[in-house]
Design an enzyme around this catalytic site. Structure first.
Site, PDB file in Angstrom:
ATOM      1  N   TYR A 136       0.826  -1.199   0.000  1.00  0.00           N
ATOM      2  CA  TYR A 136       0.000   0.000   0.000  1.00  0.00           C
ATOM      3  C   TYR A 136       0.867   1.259   0.000  1.00  0.00           C
ATOM      4  O   TYR A 136       0.704   2.152  -0.841  1.00  0.00           O
ATOM      5  CB  TYR A 136      -0.925   0.006   1.218  1.00  0.00           C
ATOM      6  CG  TYR A 136      -1.653   1.322   1.418  1.00  0.00           C
ATOM      7  CD1 TYR A 136      -2.654   1.727   0.537  1.00  0.00           C
ATOM      8  CD2 TYR A 136      -1.328   2.173   2.478  1.00  0.00           C
ATOM      9  CE1 TYR A 136      -3.308   2.939   0.715  1.00  0.00           C
ATOM     10  CE2 TYR A 136      -1.985   3.379   2.664  1.00  0.00           C
ATOM     11  CZ  TYR A 136      -2.973   3.761   1.781  1.00  0.00           C
ATOM     12  OH  TYR A 136      -3.610   4.955   1.949  1.00  0.00           O
ATOM     13  N   LYS A 140       1.227   4.016  -3.067  1.00  0.00           N
ATOM     14  CA  LYS A 140       0.905   5.434  -2.877  1.00  0.00           C
ATOM     15  C   LYS A 140       2.125   6.311  -3.183  1.00  0.00           C
ATOM     16  O   LYS A 140       1.983   7.404  -3.742  1.00  0.00           O
ATOM     17  CB  LYS A 140       0.409   5.682  -1.452  1.00  0.00           C
ATOM     18  CG  LYS A 140      -0.944   5.053  -1.141  1.00  0.00           C
ATOM     19  CD  LYS A 140      -2.068   5.662  -1.961  1.00  0.00           C
ATOM     20  CE  LYS A 140      -2.413   7.061  -1.520  1.00  0.00           C
ATOM     21  NZ  LYS A 140      -3.564   7.620  -2.289  1.00  0.00           N
TER      22      LYS A 140
END
Length: 297
Positions: A136, A140
């Site tokens: 994650y 990002k």
């Protein structure tokens, strides 16, 4: 649209918000009432659909595109690399390309999860090198890079631990709501006490973003409430402010194992806001108390 002073907007702007049914979008809509705002849910606009996204941009022709859409189920990202990077990075690059075509300011939200692997244990500035520990966080961070190399008018707002009046639809409720629900159900709650960050109210974040877009700036800006706490300390404060006696005890990341590794320390410093002459947001305790007060009205 622009005032005589370079870099400042005056008057109303046309603002397109993606992820329009989320908790951050909800507070952005409540805050940006001076402007013409179109907030589209994922059902109305899937940022991974290039044709749909291009059509939405070209039909509305926004002055500002605020992207709140993300694949933010952190543990799912560990096994679902393709959708994580498609949503959090490649779709962001396409948004930046569309913004470049129309000279639109892109506001994209990122996360404290771009940190975690660093040795530093003091608040992290926009200049500190990222060190993500999870898919994650890595996806990002890739989105940050792609936005910035694609379009010079890309504003990256890093924030942390969001909670708001609308809840987090993609997660089945935000942390505050989840803690209150489980406590009322009589569950025994074990919350990690070795991950330090700054939970942030979407209402406060939205208000600062509303100011930032009037400045027409680019680059990375950290925006969180002031102060820091562990998730256990946050849960403890939730119950104290709500007047609930919960079966709450601290645990460690080693004992509470999750598929994705969380940052042990990801408190964000507000160096860029200070350089812009802006005060910090209010302390996280004040924001939490205000949120709970509003929720019980």
């Amino acid at each position: 649209m622009h005032s005589g002073e370079k870099g400042l907007y005056d008057g109303a702007m046309r603002i397109l918000i993606t992820g329009g049914n989320g908790q951050l979008a909800f507070d952005l809509k409540r805050t940006l009432t001076h402007h013409e705002v179109r907030a589209l849910s994922r059902q109305e606009l899937d940022i991974c659909n290039a044709v749909q996204t291009a059509e939405a941009m070209r039909s509305f022709r926004p002055d500002v595109l605020i992207n709140t859409a993300a694949f933010h189920r952190v543990d799912d990202c560990e096994k679902q690399l393709e959708p994580a990077f498609t949503t959090n990075a490649f779709a962001v690059r396409h948004l930046a390309q569309l913004c470049e075509e129309q000279d639109t300011l892109l506001v994209h939200f990122s996360t404290d999860y771009v940190f975690g692997g660093q040795a530093k244990r003091s608040p992290l500035t926009e200049d500190d090198p990222p060190a993500p520990l999870s898919v994650y966080g890595t996806s990002k961070l890739a989105g940050e890079y792609l936005a910035q190399v694609t379009w010079r008018r890309a504003l990256i707002v890093r924030t942390c631990g969001l909670y708001g009046a609308a809840g987090a639809t993609g997660k089945g409720g935000n942390f505050v709501q989840t803690m209150l629900r489980l406590a009322r159900e009589g569950a025994a709650l074990r919350v990690v006490d070795d991950q330090e960050c700054t939970p942030t109210a979407t209402k406060d974040l939205a208000q600062k973003v509303a100011w930032l877009i009037t400045q027409d700036i680019s680059g990375i800006v950290h925006v969180t409430n002031a102060g820091s706490c562990t998730w256990y300390e946050f849960a403890k404060a939730i119950f104290a402010f709500a007047g609930i006696e919960a079966d709450l005890s601290p645990t460690t990341s080693q004992e509470y194992v999750t598929p994705a590794v969380r940052p042990p320390y990801s408190v964000l410093a507000h160096k860029r806001l200070a350089a812009l002459g802006q005060d910090d947001l209010r302390p996280w305790q004040a924001a939490l108390a205000s949120y709970l007060e509003e929720a019980t009205r």
